[in-house]
Design a protein around this motif. Sequence first.
Motif, short mmCIF file in Angstrom:
data_model
loop_
_atom_site.label_atom_id
_atom_site.label_comp_id
_atom_site.label_asym_id
_atom_site.label_seq_id
_atom_site.Cartn_x
_atom_site.Cartn_y
_atom_site.Cartn_z
N TYR A 212 0.81 -1.21 0.00
CA TYR A 212 0.00 0.00 0.00
C TYR A 212 0.85 1.26 0.00
CZ TYR A 212 -3.43 -3.49 1.20
OH TYR A 212 -4.23 -4.60 1.18
N GLY A 213 0.32 2.30 -0.63
CA GLY A 213 0.99 3.58 -0.69
C GLY A 213 1.91 3.68 -1.90
N ASN A 214 2.18 4.90 -2.33
CA ASN A 214 3.12 5.14 -3.42
C ASN A 214 3.59 6.58 -3.35
OD1 ASN A 214 1.02 6.69 -5.07
ND2 ASN A 214 0.06 4.66 -4.97
N LEU A 215 4.65 6.89 -4.08
CA LEU A 215 5.20 8.23 -4.08
C LEU A 215 5.90 8.50 -5.40
CD1 LEU A 215 8.31 8.18 -1.69
CD2 LEU A 215 7.01 6.16 -2.26
N SER A 216 5.97 9.78 -5.75
CA SER A 216 6.59 10.17 -7.01
C SER A 216 7.16 11.57 -6.88
CB SER A 216 5.57 10.12 -8.15
OG SER A 216 4.60 11.15 -8.01
N ALA A 217 8.01 11.93 -7.85
CA ALA A 217 8.60 13.27 -7.90
C ALA A 217 8.84 13.64 -9.36
CB ALA A 217 9.90 13.33 -7.11
N ARG A 218 8.59 14.89 -9.67
CA ARG A 218 8.70 15.37 -11.05
C ARG A 218 10.16 15.38 -11.51
NH1 ARG A 218 5.39 18.53 -14.35
NH2 ARG A 218 3.95 19.11 -12.65
N LYS A 219 10.39 14.88 -12.72
CA LYS A 219 11.71 14.94 -13.35
C LYS A 219 11.84 16.20 -14.18
CE LYS A 219 15.66 13.66 -15.24
NZ LYS A 219 16.92 13.89 -14.52
N ASP A 220 10.85 16.46 -15.01
CA ASP A 220 10.81 17.67 -15.83
C ASP A 220 9.36 17.96 -16.16
OD1 ASP A 220 10.21 15.88 -17.97
OD2 ASP A 220 12.34 15.69 -18.45
N ARG A 221 9.13 18.77 -17.17
CA ARG A 221 7.76 19.20 -17.46
C ARG A 221 6.82 18.04 -17.74
NH1 ARG A 221 5.60 22.29 -22.63
NH2 ARG A 221 3.58 23.01 -21.87
N GLN A 222 7.30 17.00 -18.43
CA GLN A 222 6.44 15.90 -18.83
C GLN A 222 6.65 14.62 -18.03
OE1 GLN A 222 7.30 15.53 -23.06
NE2 GLN A 222 5.47 16.73 -23.57
N ARG A 223 7.86 14.39 -17.54
CA ARG A 223 8.18 13.09 -16.94
C ARG A 223 8.25 13.17 -15.42
NH1 ARG A 223 13.71 11.61 -19.77
NH2 ARG A 223 14.12 13.75 -19.05
N PHE A 224 8.06 11.99 -14.79
CA PHE A 224 8.21 11.91 -13.34
C PHE A 224 8.68 10.52 -12.94
CE2 PHE A 224 3.79 10.89 -14.29
CZ PHE A 224 3.49 9.79 -13.50
N TRP A 225 9.43 10.47 -11.84
CA TRP A 225 9.87 9.21 -11.25
C TRP A 225 8.79 8.72 -10.28
CZ3 TRP A 225 14.09 6.85 -13.11
CH2 TRP A 225 15.15 7.60 -13.64
N MET A 226 8.55 7.39 -10.26
CA MET A 226 7.51 6.86 -9.38
C MET A 226 7.88 5.47 -8.88
SD MET A 226 3.41 6.62 -10.05
CE MET A 226 2.31 6.41 -8.63
N SER A 227 7.40 5.15 -7.67
CA SER A 227 7.63 3.83 -7.09
C SER A 227 6.91 2.76 -7.91
CB SER A 227 7.15 3.80 -5.64
OG SER A 227 5.80 4.22 -5.54
N ALA A 228 7.48 1.58 -7.92
CA ALA A 228 6.90 0.46 -8.67
C ALA A 228 5.78 -0.20 -7.87
CB ALA A 228 7.98 -0.57 -9.00
N SER A 229 4.99 -1.02 -8.55
CA SER A 229 3.91 -1.77 -7.92
C SER A 229 4.47 -2.91 -7.10
CB SER A 229 2.97 -2.33 -8.99
OG SER A 229 2.02 -3.19 -8.43
N GLY A 230 3.99 -3.02 -5.86
CA GLY A 230 4.35 -4.17 -5.03
C GLY A 230 5.72 -4.11 -4.40
N VAL A 231 6.51 -3.07 -4.71
CA VAL A 231 7.87 -2.99 -4.18
C VAL A 231 7.83 -2.54 -2.71
CG1 VAL A 231 8.27 -0.58 -4.79
CG2 VAL A 231 10.19 -2.16 -4.74
N ASN A 232 8.82 -2.92 -1.95
CA ASN A 232 8.97 -2.42 -0.59
C ASN A 232 9.45 -0.97 -0.66
OD1 ASN A 232 9.58 -1.84 2.05
ND2 ASN A 232 11.16 -3.41 2.28
N LYS A 233 8.55 -0.05 -0.38
CA LYS A 233 8.91 1.37 -0.50
C LYS A 233 9.98 1.80 0.51
CE LYS A 233 5.01 1.33 -2.95
NZ LYS A 233 4.11 0.17 -3.08
#
Length: 364
Positions: A212-233
Amino acid sequence: MKFCLLGETNSQHGQWFANGITAELVANGFHFCNEPADQVENIRVVFNFLHPANMKPFRRKAQATFCVAIAETDRVPEDILKEGYPILIRTLSNLLLYVVNAGETFDLYFITPERGCYSVRYEKGNDQAFFRRVSEKLIPIVSSRLVINNEFYRDLPEELWNGDTITAQLAEAGKKLDGLNLLPAPFPLEELLTQQDLRHLKRLFGIGGLSYGNLSARKDRQRFWMSASGVNKGDMRVIGRDILLVEGYSEERNAMILNVPPNIEPRRVSVDAIEHWMIYTRHPDVQAIVHVHAWMEGISSTEINYPCGTWELAKSVSDLIRQSDDPSRAIIGLKNHGVTITGRSLEDIFQRIEGRIIRQVPMT
């Protein structure tokens, strides 16, 4: 929109419930199909009435088919979610309707993959009002559109194969969530499902586990980094496996587009990627997003608990962010689910939620 019934409808409430929900859905424009579910083309909703001694799953062939399991008990469980959730998973369902019979009245519990657990009470003689209330909660859920397909392109620039400062911040933020006990342990799928059913579930919904839960952060105007499904955050290390770069969304193919290193077998991105994509696209000042299955007092909330990974949930959250005083620093409740928090940075988000998080999500 086509729907059908299958399984055991001859229990104490089975046929009564089947007739009532059928009439309500037909009145709302749904088309009832009397043929076997696996023989109906483009079947949208399947109601699987379960027998206590043989809770057989319906093996749908397409993601677009929404499976509603219906089970019944003649006793009041000590913990509804703990008893009902394994039924939801074992029957490979999108939603469980759990009838808890208490005599003259009974409660119908909605149990969702997001650990939602809320009820509609039936009072003797008020059939019409009961089925109207059930359909008001049910129809938006079964009508929503999943956006969970991933398209991987092994063209991530080499200088990003080991990540960047943003992925390092995401990894640290994941550890903070873990330290705050906001990443509840997933239900043990391997203990609830056979290996065959587990493979089927993963194929349909692209999950690596119920984390459960997820997080992300913007890379640039169009792209962003995000946690994968099912991974240990709390332990995200490998780019393409634990953290992925989301390039965008293809409306034509209804899929998230991801750039990964050529030497990594990628995990799928979090099921909430469509929500994060919509927020970043519509709100350019948002630099980071955190979603947890917890709550905060005094926040705006969605009115319907759409499933994770649906276009409708993404739009509802994004619309509420737009209506907030400062979209770049919004806190939005997802009904019967959790919160989505935007920030000018991940650090900004943690500073604003510290001491305000409520572990128990209110259920209505």
